[in-house]
Design a protein around this motif. Structure first.
Motif, PDB file in Angstrom:
ATOM      1  N   ILE A   6       5.266  11.101   6.103  1.00 23.82           N
ATOM      2  CA  ILE A   6       5.104  10.533   7.452  1.00 23.82           C
ATOM      3  C   ILE A   6       5.197   9.007   7.399  1.00 23.82           C
ATOM      4  O   ILE A   6       5.855   8.373   8.235  1.00 23.82           O
ATOM      5  CB  ILE A   6       3.758  10.974   8.058  1.00 23.82           C
ATOM      6  CG1 ILE A   6       3.769  12.487   8.339  1.00 23.82           C
ATOM      7  CG2 ILE A   6       3.461  10.203   9.348  1.00 23.82           C
ATOM      8  CD1 ILE A   6       2.418  13.045   8.761  1.00 23.82           C
ATOM      9  N   ALA A   7       4.542   8.400   6.410  1.00 24.35           N
ATOM     10  CA  ALA A   7       4.559   6.938   6.274  1.00 24.35           C
ATOM     11  C   ALA A   7       5.982   6.432   6.022  1.00 24.35           C
ATOM     12  O   ALA A   7       6.414   5.436   6.627  1.00 24.35           O
ATOM     13  CB  ALA A   7       3.624   6.505   5.145  1.00 24.35           C
ATOM     14  N   ILE A  56      -0.119  -0.687  11.046  1.00 23.53           N
ATOM     15  CA  ILE A  56      -1.528  -0.267  11.005  1.00 23.53           C
ATOM     16  C   ILE A  56      -1.625   1.236  10.716  1.00 23.53           C
ATOM     17  O   ILE A  56      -2.480   1.681   9.939  1.00 23.53           O
ATOM     18  CB  ILE A  56      -2.245  -0.626  12.322  1.00 23.53           C
ATOM     19  CG1 ILE A  56      -2.423  -2.157  12.418  1.00 23.53           C
ATOM     20  CG2 ILE A  56      -3.607   0.061  12.416  1.00 23.53           C
ATOM     21  CD1 ILE A  56      -3.019  -2.624  13.727  1.00 23.53           C
ATOM     22  N   ILE A  57      -0.733   2.026  11.342  1.00 25.02           N
ATOM     23  CA  ILE A  57      -0.715   3.473  11.082  1.00 25.02           C
ATOM     24  C   ILE A  57      -0.407   3.736   9.604  1.00 25.02           C
ATOM     25  O   ILE A  57      -1.054   4.580   8.959  1.00 25.02           O
ATOM     26  CB  ILE A  57       0.326   4.175  11.987  1.00 25.02           C
ATOM     27  CG1 ILE A  57      -0.136   4.135  13.452  1.00 25.02           C
ATOM     28  CG2 ILE A  57       0.548   5.616  11.548  1.00 25.02           C
ATOM     29  CD1 ILE A  57       0.918   4.605  14.437  1.00 25.02           C
ATOM     30  N   CYS A  58       0.593   2.996   9.061  1.00 24.68           N
ATOM     31  CA  CYS A  58       0.925   3.137   7.631  1.00 24.68           C
ATOM     32  C   CYS A  58      -0.264   2.766   6.756  1.00 24.68           C
ATOM     33  O   CYS A  58      -0.524   3.408   5.732  1.00 24.68           O
ATOM     34  CB  CYS A  58       2.126   2.268   7.285  1.00 24.68           C
ATOM     35  SG  CYS A  58       3.701   2.901   7.891  1.00 24.68           S
ATOM     36  N   GLU A  59      -1.000   1.742   7.171  1.00 22.10           N
ATOM     37  CA  GLU A  59      -2.173   1.301   6.416  1.00 22.10           C
ATOM     38  C   GLU A  59      -3.234   2.408   6.375  1.00 22.10           C
ATOM     39  O   GLU A  59      -3.835   2.683   5.327  1.00 22.10           O
ATOM     40  CB  GLU A  59      -2.755   0.043   7.068  1.00 22.10           C
ATOM     41  CG  GLU A  59      -3.775  -0.694   6.237  1.00 22.10           C
ATOM     42  CD  GLU A  59      -3.149  -1.477   5.104  1.00 22.10           C
ATOM     43  OE1 GLU A  59      -3.800  -1.574   4.049  1.00 22.10           O
ATOM     44  OE2 GLU A  59      -2.026  -1.957   5.260  1.00 22.10           O
ATOM     45  N   ALA A  61       0.830  -1.209   0.000  1.00 22.46           N
ATOM     46  CA  ALA A  61       0.000   0.000   0.000  1.00 22.46           C
ATOM     47  C   ALA A  61       0.864   1.259   0.000  1.00 22.46           C
ATOM     48  O   ALA A  61       0.552   2.254  -0.685  1.00 22.46           O
ATOM     49  CB  ALA A  61      -0.923  -0.008   1.221  1.00 22.46           C
ATOM     50  N   LEU A  62       1.990   1.214   0.736  1.00 26.44           N
ATOM     51  CA  LEU A  62       2.879   2.375   0.813  1.00 26.44           C
ATOM     52  C   LEU A  62       3.495   2.692  -0.548  1.00 26.44           C
ATOM     53  O   LEU A  62       3.477   3.850  -0.997  1.00 26.44           O
ATOM     54  CB  LEU A  62       3.984   2.110   1.843  1.00 26.44           C
ATOM     55  CG  LEU A  62       5.050   3.203   1.996  1.00 26.44           C
ATOM     56  CD1 LEU A  62       4.429   4.506   2.493  1.00 26.44           C
ATOM     57  CD2 LEU A  62       6.159   2.749   2.933  1.00 26.44           C
ATOM     58  N   LEU A 108       2.433   1.712  -3.455  1.00 32.00           N
ATOM     59  CA  LEU A 108       1.367   2.046  -4.408  1.00 32.00           C
ATOM     60  C   LEU A 108       0.996   3.523  -4.295  1.00 32.00           C
ATOM     61  O   LEU A 108       0.919   4.239  -5.303  1.00 32.00           O
ATOM     62  CB  LEU A 108       0.144   1.163  -4.148  1.00 32.00           C
ATOM     63  CG  LEU A 108      -1.047   1.348  -5.097  1.00 32.00           C
ATOM     64  CD1 LEU A 108      -0.672   0.954  -6.510  1.00 32.00           C
ATOM     65  CD2 LEU A 108      -2.251   0.546  -4.614  1.00 32.00           C
ATOM     66  N   THR A 109       0.792   3.970  -3.066  1.00 31.05           N
ATOM     67  CA  THR A 109       0.440   5.381  -2.861  1.00 31.05           C
ATOM     68  C   THR A 109       1.620   6.306  -3.158  1.00 31.05           C
ATOM     69  O   THR A 109       1.437   7.441  -3.598  1.00 31.05           O
ATOM     70  CB  THR A 109      -0.045   5.614  -1.413  1.00 31.05           C
ATOM     71  OG1 THR A 109       0.914   5.047  -0.497  1.00 31.05           O
ATOM     72  CG2 THR A 109      -1.388   4.958  -1.179  1.00 31.05           C
ATOM     73  N   LEU A 110       2.838   5.801  -2.942  1.00 30.75           N
ATOM     74  CA  LEU A 110       4.020   6.587  -3.282  1.00 30.75           C
ATOM     75  C   LEU A 110       4.075   6.819  -4.793  1.00 30.75           C
ATOM     76  O   LEU A 110       4.359   7.935  -5.254  1.00 30.75           O
ATOM     77  CB  LEU A 110       5.286   5.871  -2.806  1.00 30.75           C
ATOM     78  CG  LEU A 110       6.626   6.552  -3.138  1.00 30.75           C
ATOM     79  CD1 LEU A 110       6.713   7.933  -2.478  1.00 30.75           C
ATOM     80  CD2 LEU A 110       7.792   5.684  -2.698  1.00 30.75           C
ATOM     81  N   GLY A 111       3.776   5.755  -5.548  1.00 35.32           N
ATOM     82  CA  GLY A 111       3.749   5.888  -7.008  1.00 35.32           C
ATOM     83  C   GLY A 111       2.675   6.863  -7.465  1.00 35.32           C
ATOM     84  O   GLY A 111       2.906   7.687  -8.362  1.00 35.32           O
TER      85      GLY A 111
END
Length: 408
Positions: free
Chosen positions: A191-192, A163-166, A94-95, A97-100
Motif C-alpha cells: 500500500i505504501a 503522513i499516511i506512509c509514515e 522510513a519506507l 527501511l521497512t521495505l528492507g
C-alpha cells in the motif's frame, strides 16, 4: 560500551545520507564539514531518546519527528516547500527501511536476532543501511530529473500521502517482531509503495499540464514581442522610404538650381530627425530593441546598460528576448531611484545577465511560484545555468546561461 558506540556510529551514518538526500532535493551545496557537528549532535539526541522505552510504532513516529526537525534546522527555513521536502525524505527513509525489513522477513531472516548485539546484527544493519541509502539517493535523483512539480495546489495531497506512509511504516515496524504477521507486512508495504507510485505519477501529470500552460503563455508573450518588432520594422521601412523621397526632392531642387528651397528641406529634415534619433545601445539588435521598448514603456525608469555582447551569440534569440522582456517588466514598474543597472556579458559560451536597483516591494519582484519566476527556472534548467535572486531593498538578480550546455 562498544554496543553504544556502534549504535551511535550507525545513527551518524543514517543522518549523513539523510542530509545528503535532503540537500540534493533542495538543490543546495553539500558541505559535510560544516554540517558534521549538527549530525553528531542529532545522532546523540537520537541515542538519548532510545533510553525511553516506547512501542516500535511510537518509536518510529518519534524518529520521524526528530528527522524532520533536524532537516528544517539545517535548511534554515520553515517554508512549506522546505517542510514538504523534509517530510518527504523522512517518509522515503522510513519506507525503504521497512521495505528492507519486510524483504528480510520474507527471506526467513529472524529479525529478533538483530536486536541482540553481535556479528549477526552488525552484518544485517550494514546491508540494510546500504540498501536504504541507495534507494533513497536514487529516488531523490529521479525526482530531480523529472522535475516533480510541488505547488500550492497540491501541498495538502503530498503532505497527506507522506503522513499516511509514515503511519504505515510505523505499523510495519511494530509487526516486524512477529513472524506470523508477514502477510500484513507485505500488504502494508504494498500500500505504501502504491501510494508513492501514484503520487509520483500524479506529480508528473501535473508537471506536464503546467508545462503546457507555461508554453502557451510563453507563446503569447513571444507573439506580442514579435508584433512589436514588426511594428518597429514597418516604422523603419517608412522612415527609409520617406527619407529616400526627401533626398529625391532635394536632388530635383538642386538640379533646378532652387538652392533656397533645397536648403529649407534639409533644415526641416534635420529638425524632424533630431526628435526621433537615438543612440544605439548595443550591436545585438534584439537587446537594443528590447531596451528601447522598455524605456518608452517605463519613462520613469532609466536603464543603465553595461554590456560587452557581440552582434551574434549562440543563445536562442527568442529565449534572450523573453528573459530580458520579463526581467525588465518585473523590475521597472517597482523601481524607486529611477535607475536600473543592467549588466550583460558574453564570455565565449556563457551569458550573464545581472539586474540591480532599488525597488519598493522586493518580495513581490520575481516571487517564487509566479509565472515569471517559473519561466526563468525553465530557461536556466534548459541551459544548465543558475538563477540567484536577492530580495532586499537593493534588489539584485543574476541569470547565468551556458550555450554549450543548451538542451534545445
Amino acid at each position: 560500551m562498544i554496543e553504544i558506540l556502534c549504535e551511535y556510529a550507525f545513527s551518524v551514518i543514517d543522518y549523513t545520507y539523510i542530509l545528503l538526500a535532503f540537500l540534493l532535493l533542495e538543490g543546495k551545496e553539500i558541505k559535510f564539514k560544516k554540517n558534521i557537528l549538527p549530525i553528531m549532535v542529532v545522532a546523540l539526541i537520537q541515542q538519548l531518546t532510545e533510553i525511553i522505552e516506547l512501542p516500535l510504532f511510537f518509536g518510529s513516529l518519534k524518529d520521524g519527528i526528530l528527522i524532520v526537525s533536524f532537516l528544517l534546522i539545517i535548511g534554515k527555513s520553515f517554508k512549506k516547500i522546505t517542510f514538504l521536502h523534509a517530510l518527504m525524505i523522512d517518509s522515503l527513509f522510513a519506507l525503504f527501511l521497512t521495505l528492507g525489513i519486510t524483504i528480510a522477513t520474507l527471506c526467513s531472516i529472524d529479525i529478533m536476532k538483530t536486536f541482540v548485539f553481535g556479528l549477526y546484527r552488525l552484518c544485517f544493519t550494514l546491508v540494510l543501511k546500504v540498501f536504504v541509502c541507495s534507494c533513497l539517493i536514487m529516488t531523490v535523483i529521479q525526482f530531480k530529473k523529472k522535475r516533480i512539480l510541488i505547488s500550492q495546489k497540491n501541498y495538502s495531497i503530498f503532505i497527506s500521502c507522506f503522513i499516511i506512509c509514515e503511519i504505515i511504516t510505523s505499523l510495519i515496524s511494530q509487526f516486524s517482531t512477529h513472524m506470523q504477521m508477514k502477510f500484513f507486512m507485505v500488504i502494508l508495504i504494498g500500500i505504501a509503495c502504491l501510494i508513492l507510485y501514484i503520487l509520483i505519477n500524479y506529480s508528473i501529470l501535473m508537471k506536464k499540464n503546467y508545462d503546457v500552460e507555461l508554453y502557451k503563455k510563453m507563446s503569447d508573450l513571444t507573439e506580442n514581442q514579435m508584433q512589436n518588432f514588426i511594428i518597429e520594422q514597418k516604422e523603419t521601412r517608412k522612415l527609409i522610404h520617406d527619407t529616400k523621397n526627401m533626398f529625391l526632392d532635394i536632388y530635383i531642387d538642386l538640379d533646378h538650381q532652387s538652392y533656397d528651397l533645397a536648403k529649407e528641406k534639409v533644415q526641416k529634415y534635420l529638425y524632424e530627425s533630431s526628435s526621433m534619433s537615438y543612440q544605439m545601445k548595443s550591436a545585438y539588435v534584439y537587446l537594443d530593441t528590447v531596451i528601447r521598448q522598455k524605456e518608452n514603456k517605463y519613462p520613469d525608469c532609466e536603464i543603465i546598460l553595461i554590456q560587452n555582447i557581440p552582434e551574434n551569440i549562440s543563445i536562442n534569440s527568442k529565449d534572450m528576448v523573453m528573459v530580458l522582456t520579463l526581467l525588465l517588466d518585473e523590475i521597472c514598474p517597482n523601481i524607486l531611484e529611477k535607475q536600473l543597472e543592467l549588466k550583460i556579458q558574453w564570455n565565449g559560451n556563457e551569458l550573464s545577465i545581472r539586474a540591480r536597483g532599488t525597488v519598493k516591494n522586493p518580495q513581490a519582484v520575481l516571487q517564487s511560484g509566479s509565472f515569471n519566476y517559473d519561466f526563468f527556472q525553465n530557461i536556466v534548467s534548459k541551459y544548465e545555468g543558475d538563477l540567484q535572486i536577492h530580495h532586499s531593498e537593493n534588489f539584485e538578480c543574476l541569470i547565468l546561461l551556458f550555450a554549450s550546455k543548451s538542451t534545445v
